[in-house]
Scaffold this motif. Structure first.
Motif, PDB file in Angstrom:
ATOM      1  N   MET A   1       0.824  -1.197   0.000  1.00  0.00           N
ATOM      2  CA  MET A   1       0.000   0.000   0.000  1.00  0.00           C
ATOM      3  C   MET A   1       0.866   1.258   0.000  1.00  0.00           C
ATOM      4  O   MET A   1       0.557   2.236  -0.671  1.00  0.00           O
ATOM      5  CB  MET A   1      -0.918  -0.018   1.225  1.00  0.00           C
ATOM      6  N   VAL A   2       1.946   1.238   0.773  1.00  0.00           N
ATOM      7  CA  VAL A   2       2.821   2.409   0.826  1.00  0.00           C
ATOM      8  C   VAL A   2       3.469   2.650  -0.534  1.00  0.00           C
ATOM      9  O   VAL A   2       3.530   3.785  -1.023  1.00  0.00           O
ATOM     10  CB  VAL A   2       3.900   2.230   1.913  1.00  0.00           C
ATOM     11  N   ASN A   3       3.943   1.578  -1.169  1.00  0.00           N
ATOM     12  CA  ASN A   3       4.545   1.726  -2.494  1.00  0.00           C
ATOM     13  C   ASN A   3       3.518   2.194  -3.517  1.00  0.00           C
ATOM     14  O   ASN A   3       3.827   3.006  -4.397  1.00  0.00           O
ATOM     15  CB  ASN A   3       5.154   0.395  -2.947  1.00  0.00           C
ATOM     16  N   ALA A   4       2.297   1.676  -3.419  1.00  0.00           N
ATOM     17  CA  ALA A   4       1.241   2.090  -4.344  1.00  0.00           C
ATOM     18  C   ALA A   4       0.939   3.576  -4.172  1.00  0.00           C
ATOM     19  O   ALA A   4       0.785   4.315  -5.149  1.00  0.00           O
ATOM     20  CB  ALA A   4      -0.019   1.257  -4.107  1.00  0.00           C
ATOM     21  N   ARG A   5       0.880   4.003  -2.929  1.00  0.00           N
ATOM     22  CA  ARG A   5       0.637   5.428  -2.661  1.00  0.00           C
ATOM     23  C   ARG A   5       1.748   6.288  -3.238  1.00  0.00           C
ATOM     24  O   ARG A   5       1.501   7.314  -3.888  1.00  0.00           O
ATOM     25  CB  ARG A   5       0.544   5.647  -1.150  1.00  0.00           C
ATOM     26  N   ASP A   6       3.002   5.875  -3.011  1.00  0.00           N
ATOM     27  CA  ASP A   6       4.134   6.669  -3.476  1.00  0.00           C
ATOM     28  C   ASP A   6       4.237   6.699  -4.998  1.00  0.00           C
ATOM     29  O   ASP A   6       4.820   7.628  -5.566  1.00  0.00           O
ATOM     30  CB  ASP A   6       5.436   6.115  -2.886  1.00  0.00           C
ATOM     31  N   ALA A   7       3.684   5.670  -5.660  1.00  0.00           N
ATOM     32  CA  ALA A   7       3.777   5.605  -7.124  1.00  0.00           C
ATOM     33  C   ALA A   7       2.806   6.553  -7.813  1.00  0.00           C
ATOM     34  O   ALA A   7       2.942   6.838  -9.005  1.00  0.00           O
ATOM     35  CB  ALA A   7       3.520   4.175  -7.598  1.00  0.00           C
ATOM     36  N   ILE A   8       1.817   7.048  -7.057  1.00  0.00           N
ATOM     37  CA  ILE A   8       0.825   7.958  -7.632  1.00  0.00           C
ATOM     38  C   ILE A   8       1.308   9.389  -7.436  1.00  0.00           C
ATOM     39  O   ILE A   8       1.418   9.870  -6.309  1.00  0.00           O
ATOM     40  CB  ILE A   8      -0.550   7.747  -6.976  1.00  0.00           C
ATOM     41  N   GLU A   9       1.605  10.052  -8.524  1.00  0.00           N
ATOM     42  CA  GLU A   9       2.208  11.383  -8.441  1.00  0.00           C
ATOM     43  C   GLU A   9       1.194  12.478  -8.141  1.00  0.00           C
ATOM     44  O   GLU A   9       1.498  13.462  -7.489  1.00  0.00           O
ATOM     45  CB  GLU A   9       2.949  11.691  -9.748  1.00  0.00           C
ATOM     46  N   ASP A  10      -0.016  12.339  -8.631  1.00  0.00           N
ATOM     47  CA  ASP A  10      -1.018  13.384  -8.411  1.00  0.00           C
ATOM     48  C   ASP A  10      -2.303  12.736  -7.900  1.00  0.00           C
ATOM     49  O   ASP A  10      -2.423  12.418  -6.734  1.00  0.00           O
ATOM     50  CB  ASP A  10      -1.248  14.157  -9.711  1.00  0.00           C
ATOM     51  N   VAL A  11      -3.247  12.528  -8.783  1.00  0.00           N
ATOM     52  CA  VAL A  11      -4.504  11.876  -8.413  1.00  0.00           C
ATOM     53  C   VAL A  11      -4.517  10.484  -9.022  1.00  0.00           C
ATOM     54  O   VAL A  11      -4.150  10.302 -10.184  1.00  0.00           O
ATOM     55  CB  VAL A  11      -5.719  12.683  -8.920  1.00  0.00           C
ATOM     56  N   GLY A  12      -4.920   9.513  -8.253  1.00  0.00           N
ATOM     57  CA  GLY A  12      -4.959   8.150  -8.766  1.00  0.00           C
ATOM     58  C   GLY A  12      -5.845   7.274  -7.916  1.00  0.00           C
ATOM     59  O   GLY A  12      -6.590   7.758  -7.057  1.00  0.00           O
ATOM     60  N   GLU A  13      -5.737   5.990  -8.136  1.00  0.00           N
ATOM     61  CA  GLU A  13      -6.611   5.040  -7.453  1.00  0.00           C
ATOM     62  C   GLU A  13      -5.806   3.839  -6.980  1.00  0.00           C
ATOM     63  O   GLU A  13      -4.913   3.358  -7.680  1.00  0.00           O
ATOM     64  CB  GLU A  13      -7.714   4.581  -8.413  1.00  0.00           C
ATOM     65  N   ILE A  14      -6.119   3.365  -5.780  1.00  0.00           N
ATOM     66  CA  ILE A  14      -5.550   2.125  -5.251  1.00  0.00           C
ATOM     67  C   ILE A  14      -6.715   1.203  -4.923  1.00  0.00           C
ATOM     68  O   ILE A  14      -7.643   1.588  -4.215  1.00  0.00           O
ATOM     69  CB  ILE A  14      -4.714   2.373  -3.982  1.00  0.00           C
ATOM     70  N   ARG A  15      -6.670  -0.002  -5.459  1.00  0.00           N
ATOM     71  CA  ARG A  15      -7.733  -0.973  -5.201  1.00  0.00           C
ATOM     72  C   ARG A  15      -7.140  -2.243  -4.600  1.00  0.00           C
ATOM     73  O   ARG A  15      -6.046  -2.661  -4.969  1.00  0.00           O
ATOM     74  CB  ARG A  15      -8.474  -1.337  -6.492  1.00  0.00           C
ATOM     75  N   ILE A  16      -7.882  -2.842  -3.679  1.00  0.00           N
ATOM     76  CA  ILE A  16      -7.528  -4.154  -3.141  1.00  0.00           C
ATOM     77  C   ILE A  16      -8.642  -5.115  -3.540  1.00  0.00           C
ATOM     78  O   ILE A  16      -9.810  -4.895  -3.200  1.00  0.00           O
ATOM     79  CB  ILE A  16      -7.373  -4.118  -1.612  1.00  0.00           C
ATOM     80  N   VAL A  17      -8.285  -6.144  -4.280  1.00  0.00           N
ATOM     81  CA  VAL A  17      -9.267  -7.090  -4.806  1.00  0.00           C
ATOM     82  C   VAL A  17      -8.958  -8.479  -4.258  1.00  0.00           C
ATOM     83  O   VAL A  17      -7.826  -8.962  -4.371  1.00  0.00           O
ATOM     84  CB  VAL A  17      -9.234  -7.129  -6.350  1.00  0.00           C
ATOM     85  N   THR A  18      -9.938  -9.120  -3.644  1.00  0.00           N
ATOM     86  CA  THR A  18      -9.762 -10.479  -3.131  1.00  0.00           C
ATOM     87  C   THR A  18     -10.725 -11.419  -3.836  1.00  0.00           C
ATOM     88  O   THR A  18     -11.856 -11.042  -4.162  1.00  0.00           O
ATOM     89  CB  THR A  18     -10.007 -10.541  -1.613  1.00  0.00           C
ATOM     90  N   GLU A  19     -10.283 -12.642  -4.065  1.00  0.00           N
ATOM     91  CA  GLU A  19     -11.143 -13.635  -4.705  1.00  0.00           C
ATOM     92  C   GLU A  19     -10.576 -15.027  -4.476  1.00  0.00           C
ATOM     93  O   GLU A  19      -9.388 -15.189  -4.156  1.00  0.00           O
ATOM     94  CB  GLU A  19     -11.255 -13.367  -6.211  1.00  0.00           C
ATOM     95  N   GLY A  20     -11.433 -16.018  -4.632  1.00  0.00           N
ATOM     96  CA  GLY A  20     -10.988 -17.400  -4.567  1.00  0.00           C
ATOM     97  C   GLY A  20     -10.457 -17.839  -5.924  1.00  0.00           C
ATOM     98  O   GLY A  20     -10.936 -17.389  -6.967  1.00  0.00           O
ATOM     99  N   LEU A  21      -9.450 -18.694  -5.902  1.00  0.00           N
ATOM    100  CA  LEU A  21      -8.844 -19.170  -7.146  1.00  0.00           C
ATOM    101  C   LEU A  21      -8.584 -20.665  -7.032  1.00  0.00           C
ATOM    102  O   LEU A  21      -7.943 -21.118  -6.082  1.00  0.00           O
ATOM    103  CB  LEU A  21      -7.530 -18.428  -7.405  1.00  0.00           C
ATOM    104  N   SER A  22      -9.096 -21.435  -7.988  1.00  0.00           N
ATOM    105  CA  SER A  22      -8.871 -22.881  -8.008  1.00  0.00           C
ATOM    106  C   SER A  22      -7.998 -23.230  -9.201  1.00  0.00           C
ATOM    107  O   SER A  22      -8.341 -22.906 -10.346  1.00  0.00           O
ATOM    108  CB  SER A  22     -10.202 -23.638  -8.094  1.00  0.00           C
ATOM    109  N   LEU A  23      -6.885 -23.878  -8.931  1.00  0.00           N
ATOM    110  CA  LEU A  23      -5.973 -24.304  -9.991  1.00  0.00           C
ATOM    111  C   LEU A  23      -6.123 -25.807 -10.189  1.00  0.00           C
ATOM    112  O   LEU A  23      -5.897 -26.588  -9.263  1.00  0.00           O
ATOM    113  CB  LEU A  23      -4.526 -23.968  -9.622  1.00  0.00           C
TER     114      LEU A  23
END
Length: 249
Positions: A1-23
């Protein structure tokens, strides 16, 4: 999250997406092979500046950073990588310069019945390891400090936090404050770990010390050797390694 925040120079969006995955079969990616099975996927997606292809292969290396001098140590992602691998998980990164970055974390999924069956013996094991005492935790990287603090609190320790050696010495100015253990990073902006610890031990000679660093122990072995009751814990470390080292110190 900290790296994502720092990567946004002006206005941007950070999303956290969770889901189940079957391989149904092995998934091979980035020199890793994920076995078949059920997983929980956690994605941290940002619309920041992105990472170029030549740098993507290095982002999990200790001390590698794309930030400007003084803005990062290059240990955040390497520590996260170590923690995730030690829990049996996987972490991957996708990025497009100018569009953003996505970190994908995969963890084994466990059925609720299996969790319930294991709960009783695990609870007794944890209670047996429950400890107490006061720990002064000194770490300049907020995510690492938060992880370590939470881990120690779950084991019953009272944790005092400081983001620098200077701040740690300010905390210790209270003569009525009792501290059992110092847990400190070695390399920090300003006063480094061995320097502030030596000053603190002038008035608190009985406190035990744990030095934490991504550098090899021999890089500061002489400093540590001159500090009594001190041990070394290399980064990245797992929750169990941290708590075990504190308990054994």
């Amino acid at each position: 999250m900290v790296n994502a925040r720092d990567a946004i120079e002006d206005v941007g969006e950070i999303r956290i997406v969770t889901e189940g995955l079957s391989l149904t079969g092995p998934m091979e990616r980035d020199r890793a092979t994920v076995p078949p099975g059920d997983y929980v996927s956690v994605k941290v997606i940002d619309t920041g500046t992105g990472i170029s292809a030549d740098k993507l292969t290095k982002v999990f290396e200790p001390f590698y950073t794309t930030k400007r001098v003084g803005e990062g140590t290059g240990l955040g992602l390497s520590t996260a990588y170590g923690i995730i691998k030690q829990t049996g998980g996987y972490i991957f990164v996708d990025s497009t310069p100018g569009e953003g970055t996505c970190f994908t974390l995969l963890f084994r999924a466990f059925k609720s019945e299996a969790v319930k069956a294991a709960a009783a013996p695990e609870a007794s094991k944890q209670s047996a390891k429950h400890a107490d005492g006061v720990v002064l935790l000194v770490e300049d990287e907020a995510p690492v400090r938060a992880f370590a603090s939470r881990a120690l609190q779950l084991r019953g320790y009272t944790v005092l936090e400081a983001e620098s050696g200077e701040q740690a010495l300010e905390v210790l100015e209270d003569p009525d404050l009792h501290v059992d253990i110092f847990v400190t990073d070695v390399v920090m902006p300003g006063m480094d770990g061995p320097t502030w610890v030596r000053k603190a031990l002038e008035t608190r000679s009985g406190v035990r010390v744990i030095f934490v660093s991504g550098y090899a122990e021999e890089h500061f072995g002489d400093d540590q050797a001159r500090i009594p009751n001190s041990v070394f814990l290399p980064k990245p470390f797992s929750l169990s390694e941290l708590t075990r080292t504190v308990q054994d110190a």
